[in-house]
Design a protein around this motif. Sequence first.
Motif, PDB file in Angstrom:
ATOM      1  N   ILE A 168       0.814  -1.216   0.000  1.00 33.88           N
ATOM      2  CA  ILE A 168       0.000   0.000   0.000  1.00 33.88           C
ATOM      3  C   ILE A 168       0.849   1.269   0.000  1.00 33.88           C
ATOM      4  N   GLU A 169       1.929   1.291   0.776  1.00 29.79           N
ATOM      5  CA  GLU A 169       2.699   2.507   0.963  1.00 29.79           C
ATOM      6  C   GLU A 169       3.789   2.690  -0.081  1.00 29.79           C
ATOM      7  N   VAL A 170       3.733   1.972  -1.192  1.00 28.31           N
ATOM      8  CA  VAL A 170       4.840   1.976  -2.134  1.00 28.31           C
ATOM      9  C   VAL A 170       5.107   3.369  -2.714  1.00 28.31           C
ATOM     10  N   ARG A 171       4.064   4.132  -3.017  1.00 32.14           N
ATOM     11  CA  ARG A 171       4.292   5.456  -3.610  1.00 32.14           C
ATOM     12  C   ARG A 171       4.986   6.388  -2.629  1.00 32.14           C
ATOM     13  N   GLU A 172       4.614   6.287  -1.358  1.00 27.01           N
ATOM     14  CA  GLU A 172       5.283   7.100  -0.350  1.00 27.01           C
ATOM     15  C   GLU A 172       6.752   6.704  -0.217  1.00 27.01           C
ATOM     16  N   GLU A 173       7.020   5.385  -0.295  1.00 28.04           N
ATOM     17  CA  GLU A 173       8.397   4.908  -0.186  1.00 28.04           C
ATOM     18  C   GLU A 173       9.230   5.382  -1.382  1.00 28.04           C
ATOM     19  N   LEU A 174       8.639   5.353  -2.572  1.00 29.05           N
ATOM     20  CA  LEU A 174       9.349   5.825  -3.758  1.00 29.05           C
ATOM     21  C   LEU A 174       9.621   7.322  -3.680  1.00 29.05           C
ATOM     22  N   ALA A 175       8.670   8.072  -3.157  1.00 23.67           N
ATOM     23  CA  ALA A 175       8.864   9.517  -2.997  1.00 23.67           C
ATOM     24  C   ALA A 175      10.019   9.794  -2.035  1.00 23.67           C
ATOM     25  N   ARG A 176      10.108   9.023  -0.963  1.00 31.97           N
ATOM     26  CA  ARG A 176      11.196   9.195  -0.004  1.00 31.97           C
ATOM     27  C   ARG A 176      12.537   8.823  -0.644  1.00 31.97           C
ATOM     28  N   PHE A 177      12.518   7.793  -1.499  1.00 29.81           N
ATOM     29  CA  PHE A 177      13.729   7.377  -2.202  1.00 29.81           C
ATOM     30  C   PHE A 177      14.211   8.499  -3.125  1.00 29.81           C
ATOM     31  N   ARG A 178      13.273   9.088  -3.871  1.00 22.39           N
ATOM     32  CA  ARG A 178      13.636  10.188  -4.770  1.00 22.39           C
ATOM     33  C   ARG A 178      14.177  11.387  -3.984  1.00 22.39           C
ATOM     34  N   GLN A 179      13.569  11.665  -2.865  1.00 22.76           N
ATOM     35  CA  GLN A 179      14.016  12.787  -2.053  1.00 22.76           C
ATOM     36  C   GLN A 179      15.445  12.573  -1.571  1.00 22.76           C
ATOM     37  N   ALA A 180      15.748  11.354  -1.154  1.00 21.89           N
ATOM     38  CA  ALA A 180      17.106  11.037  -0.720  1.00 21.89           C
ATOM     39  C   ALA A 180      18.082  11.147  -1.886  1.00 21.89           C
ATOM     40  N   ARG A 181      17.655  10.707  -3.048  1.00 24.43           N
ATOM     41  CA  ARG A 181      18.516  10.798  -4.230  1.00 24.43           C
ATOM     42  C   ARG A 181      18.839  12.245  -4.568  1.00 24.43           C
ATOM     43  N   ASP A 182      17.861  13.114  -4.443  1.00 24.52           N
ATOM     44  CA  ASP A 182      18.015  14.500  -4.878  1.00 24.52           C
ATOM     45  C   ASP A 182      18.636  15.407  -3.822  1.00 24.52           C
ATOM     46  N   SER A 183      19.023  14.863  -2.688  1.00 34.38           N
ATOM     47  CA  SER A 183      19.625  15.700  -1.649  1.00 34.38           C
ATOM     48  C   SER A 183      20.943  16.270  -2.152  1.00 34.38           C
ATOM     49  N   GLY A 184      21.280  17.446  -1.698  1.00 34.06           N
ATOM     50  CA  GLY A 184      22.381  18.216  -2.261  1.00 34.06           C
ATOM     51  C   GLY A 184      23.753  17.606  -2.100  1.00 34.06           C
ATOM     52  N   HIS A 185      23.976  16.724  -1.131  1.00 30.53           N
ATOM     53  CA  HIS A 185      25.318  16.207  -0.892  1.00 30.53           C
ATOM     54  C   HIS A 185      25.680  15.025  -1.775  1.00 30.53           C
ATOM     55  N   ARG A 186      24.757  14.617  -2.667  1.00 25.87           N
ATOM     56  CA  ARG A 186      25.041  13.473  -3.522  1.00 25.87           C
ATOM     57  C   ARG A 186      26.061  13.840  -4.598  1.00 25.87           C
ATOM     58  N   SER A 187      26.862  12.843  -4.985  1.00 26.58           N
ATOM     59  CA  SER A 187      27.733  13.028  -6.137  1.00 26.58           C
ATOM     60  C   SER A 187      26.878  13.087  -7.390  1.00 26.58           C
ATOM     61  N   SER A 188      27.442  13.628  -8.461  1.00 29.22           N
ATOM     62  CA  SER A 188      26.662  13.812  -9.689  1.00 29.22           C
ATOM     63  C   SER A 188      26.183  12.497 -10.252  1.00 29.22           C
ATOM     64  N   ARG A 189      26.976  11.420 -10.113  1.00 27.82           N
ATOM     65  CA  ARG A 189      26.584  10.132 -10.712  1.00 27.82           C
ATOM     66  C   ARG A 189      25.331   9.569 -10.045  1.00 27.82           C
ATOM     67  N   VAL A 190      25.127   9.893  -8.766  1.00 28.21           N
ATOM     68  CA  VAL A 190      23.926   9.438  -8.079  1.00 28.21           C
ATOM     69  C   VAL A 190      22.821  10.467  -8.179  1.00 28.21           C
ATOM     70  N   HIS A 191      23.174  11.730  -8.051  1.00 36.79           N
ATOM     71  CA  HIS A 191      22.169  12.787  -8.103  1.00 36.79           C
ATOM     72  C   HIS A 191      21.428  12.794  -9.435  1.00 36.79           C
ATOM     73  N   GLU A 192      22.131  12.442 -10.519  1.00 40.23           N
ATOM     74  CA  GLU A 192      21.530  12.455 -11.853  1.00 40.23           C
ATOM     75  C   GLU A 192      21.099  11.061 -12.287  1.00 40.23           C
ATOM     76  N   SER A 193      21.020  10.146 -11.343  1.00 41.73           N
ATOM     77  CA  SER A 193      20.652   8.774 -11.698  1.00 41.73           C
ATOM     78  C   SER A 193      19.244   8.711 -12.255  1.00 41.73           C
ATOM     79  N   GLY A 194      19.037   7.788 -13.181  1.00 37.43           N
ATOM     80  CA  GLY A 194      17.716   7.615 -13.766  1.00 37.43           C
ATOM     81  C   GLY A 194      16.847   6.732 -12.888  1.00 37.43           C
ATOM     82  N   LEU A 195      15.568   7.009 -12.881  1.00 36.44           N
ATOM     83  CA  LEU A 195      14.613   6.165 -12.150  1.00 36.44           C
ATOM     84  C   LEU A 195      13.431   5.930 -13.060  1.00 36.44           C
ATOM     85  N   MET A 196      13.154   4.675 -13.347  1.00 33.79           N
ATOM     86  CA  MET A 196      12.042   4.349 -14.226  1.00 33.79           C
ATOM     87  C   MET A 196      10.760   4.991 -13.707  1.00 33.79           C
ATOM     88  N   THR A 197       9.993   5.570 -14.620  1.00 31.57           N
ATOM     89  CA  THR A 197       8.804   6.305 -14.199  1.00 31.57           C
ATOM     90  C   THR A 197       7.572   5.427 -14.072  1.00 31.57           C
TER      91      THR A 197
END
Length: 237
Positions: free
Chosen positions: A200-229
């Motif tokens: 049930i909570e999968v969309r919330e979990e994916l949103a949290r994953f994206r938020q962690a990915r987009d945090s400012g301290h990430r290296s470019s290779r992770v920050h710009e990583s692709g995520l299937m839509t």
Amino acid sequence: MPGKQAIRRRMHSGQTGKGKNCAVRDLQEPSPARKPLWLGPKWVGYAANVLSILWHAGEPLVVPPTFYRKAFDILEEFRPPQVGLKHCIQSNGTLISDEWCALFRDHQVEIGISIDGPQELHDRYRVSRNGRGTFHRTVAGIKRLRSFGIPFHVIAVLTRESLRDPEVIFSFFEELQPNRVHFNIEEIEGINRESSLNFIEVREELARFRQARDSGHRSSRVHESGLMTTEPNPRSP
């Protein structure tokens, strides 16, 4: 009209692993040894200026490097002078040897490695025929690529387990240092009859994953990583 075109060549001669995140051999299709090149001049002629050929599915490295050298030579023979060829191979990395690295280097092959994260995540689904995890063999293949100075990218399958701790996932890939990371959502497809993301909570979990990915301290290779839509369908309460 200038541009790029991609052709996917599915390899079905066998595989080195089994499990949810592995493709299965298609016994209805002749092996590459018997059907080496269905790609001919008419396919190459479709490209404008760059034709990318992706060798994938099952495990492309189960055939010897000589198969690809012959295939590349034949495709080069039919290549129009105005068309460039780019070969890409998606592998689980377990069979990478010095001979393979020489092929990748000589033909400037773009290599992608399928690895889902740290060992406890990767080995949950990516196992050999004897049921053992393939993490150490995959990492050994990556180290061999590095020893030859060959860049690589990563495709990782997101499961419920990996969504639980995105910091661990991103830290792992930052340390691994691929050129880029692509995250695929675990889907119900082929032999994979169920998905761990069917909750049930999968969309919330994916949103949290994206938020962690987009945090400012990430290296470019992770920050710009692709995520299937493609969004999974959560189970109804």
